[in-house]
Design a protein around this motif. Structure first.
Motif, PDB file in Angstrom:
ATOM      1  N   UNK A 163      -1.932  -6.352  -5.553  1.00 58.95           N
ATOM      2  CA  UNK A 163      -1.665  -5.849  -7.041  1.00 58.95           C
ATOM      3  C   UNK A 163       0.062  -5.469  -7.813  1.00 58.95           C
ATOM      4  N   UNK A 164      -0.888  -6.132  -8.726  1.00 60.21           N
ATOM      5  CA  UNK A 164       0.543  -6.607  -9.640  1.00 60.21           C
ATOM      6  C   UNK A 164       1.041  -5.429 -10.739  1.00 60.21           C
ATOM      7  N   UNK A 176       5.557  -7.726  -2.100  1.00 64.02           N
ATOM      8  CA  UNK A 176       5.921  -9.256  -2.422  1.00 64.02           C
ATOM      9  C   UNK A 176       6.852  -9.497  -3.921  1.00 64.02           C
ATOM     10  N   UNK A 177       6.834 -10.289  -4.540  1.00 70.68           N
ATOM     11  CA  UNK A 177       7.862 -10.333  -5.893  1.00 70.68           C
ATOM     12  C   UNK A 177       7.385  -9.783  -7.423  1.00 70.68           C
ATOM     13  N   UNK A 178       5.941 -10.106  -7.287  1.00 63.15           N
ATOM     14  CA  UNK A 178       5.263  -9.483  -8.824  1.00 63.15           C
ATOM     15  C   UNK A 178       4.195  -8.617  -7.870  1.00 63.15           C
ATOM     16  N   UNK A 179       4.655  -8.410  -6.704  1.00 66.94           N
ATOM     17  CA  UNK A 179       4.386  -6.284  -6.408  1.00 66.94           C
ATOM     18  C   UNK A 179       3.564  -5.932  -5.014  1.00 66.94           C
ATOM     19  N   UNK A 180       2.105  -6.503  -4.656  1.00 69.93           N
ATOM     20  CA  UNK A 180       2.140  -6.139  -3.230  1.00 69.93           C
ATOM     21  C   UNK A 180       0.848  -6.753  -3.297  1.00 69.93           C
ATOM     22  N   UNK A 181       0.863  -7.204  -1.380  1.00 70.37           N
ATOM     23  CA  UNK A 181      -0.095  -8.508  -1.459  1.00 70.37           C
ATOM     24  C   UNK A 181      -0.439  -8.086   0.554  1.00 70.37           C
ATOM     25  N   UNK A 182      -1.691  -8.151   0.450  1.00 64.75           N
ATOM     26  CA  UNK A 182      -2.644  -8.266   1.358  1.00 64.75           C
ATOM     27  C   UNK A 182      -3.451  -9.713   2.466  1.00 64.75           C
ATOM     28  N   UNK A 183      -2.803 -10.646   2.627  1.00 67.94           N
ATOM     29  CA  UNK A 183      -3.745 -11.850   3.903  1.00 67.94           C
ATOM     30  C   UNK A 183      -5.132 -10.804   4.037  1.00 67.94           C
ATOM     31  N   UNK A 184      -5.930 -11.663   3.687  1.00 69.78           N
ATOM     32  CA  UNK A 184      -7.695 -11.966   3.431  1.00 69.78           C
ATOM     33  C   UNK A 184      -7.677 -10.800   4.953  1.00 69.78           C
ATOM     34  N   UNK A 185      -6.772 -11.616   5.923  1.00 69.75           N
ATOM     35  CA  UNK A 185      -7.251 -10.857   7.607  1.00 69.75           C
ATOM     36  C   UNK A 185      -8.113  -9.481   7.288  1.00 69.75           C
ATOM     37  N   UNK A 186      -6.102  -9.180   6.644  1.00 70.16           N
ATOM     38  CA  UNK A 186      -6.112  -7.265   7.004  1.00 70.16           C
ATOM     39  C   UNK A 186      -7.154  -6.303   5.737  1.00 70.16           C
TER      40      UNK A 186
END
Length: 208
Positions: A163-164, A176-186
Motif C-alpha cells: 500500500x503506497x 516500508x519507505x514507500x508505505x506498507x508491505x507484506x510478504x506473500x507468505x503473510x
C-alpha cells in the motif's frame, strides 16, 4: 521447490520480456505501456503479444522464452527495439541481445501471484488493475494511494503486496519507505490481500 537464485533470474527475465517484447513495442505503435493479467500470463492492453507460462505467444504462434529477446521478437514478426523510450528511469536495463532462460516452475509462481493479486484488486476497486513495465508490479490507485502486488524487485527479492500513499504516512502500519508491505507468505490468498488493502485504506485516511 524453486531456489531463490532461479526464481530471481526468472523474475528478472520475465520483467525484461514485459518491457522489451510487450510494453516497448506497444508504446511505439499505440502510445501505451499498460499491460493486464490474463489466464496463465500477461498481455499488452493494445498489443496482442503475451507471456503465457514460460512462452511468448502471439496470434500466429508460440515459442519458448529462451535465447535472446531480439531472436524471439524476430520469430514473432517484430523488433525488440528496447523499453518504452524516455518514460521512466527504472526498469531492467536488459540488452535485447543478451541471452536468458526462464524456469517453468518459477514462471508459474510469478503468474500465480499476479493472478491472486488481480482477483483481489478487482474486488477491492472499480479501477482495472494495470501491470506496469518499470517495476513489473500490478496495481490500482484509489484516493491517491497505490495498492498492488509485486513478484519481487531489487530491494525486496521475494513476492509481496503493498500500500503506497502518494503522500508519506507515519505510524506502526507503515513499515516500508514507500508505505506498507507484506510478504506473500503473510497475505497469500485473495482474502488475505483484501484484508491488507482495506486496512491500508483505513490507515491511510486515519494517518493523513
Amino acid at each position: 521447490m524453486v531456489d531463490d537464485i532461479t526464481y530471481e533470474d526468472t523474475r528478472f527475465a520475465m520483467h525484461a520480456a514485459a518491457e522489451l517484447l510487450i510494453a516497448g513495442p506497444q508504446y511505439r505503435r499505440f502510445g501505451s505501456i499498460r499491460m493486464r493479467i490474463v489466464l496463465g500470463g500477461f498481455i499488452g492492453v493494445k498489443w496482442p503479444v503475451s507471456v503465457t507460462g514460460a512462452d511468448l505467444v502471439w496470434p500466429q504462434g508460440r515459442i519458448r522464452l529462451h535465447g535472446t529477446y531480439s531472436e524471439l521478437a524476430l520469430a514473432a514478426g517484430f523488433e525488440a527495439d528496447g523499453p518504452p523510450d524516455g518514460l521512466y528511469s527504472e526498469g531492467t536495463g536488459m540488452d535485447p541481445n543478451e541471452p536468458f532462460t526462464v524456469d517453468s516452475e518459477a514462471a508459474a509462481a510469478v503468474h500465480d501471484w499476479f493472478a491472486v493479486g488481480d482477483t483481489a484488486l478487482r474486488r477491492f476497486a472499480t479501477e482495472q488493475p494495470v501491470l506496469w513495465p518499470e517495476r513489473f508490479d500490478l496495481s490500482v490507485s484509489v484516493g491517491e494511494v497505490n495498492y498492488g502486488v509485486s513478484p519481487g524487485d531489487w530491494e525486496n527479492p521475494h513476492p509481496y503486496a503493498y500500500v503506497g500513499p502518494w503522500t508519506r504516512r507515519h505510524g506502526e502500519f507503515w513499515n516500508a519507505p514507500f508505505g506498507a508491505k507484506r510478504a506473500r507468505t503473510e497475505v497469500s490468498t485473495v482474502e488475505g490481500l483484501l484484508e491488507f488493502f482495506r486496512e491500508g485504506q483505513a490507515r491511510a485516511i486515519a494517518d493523513a
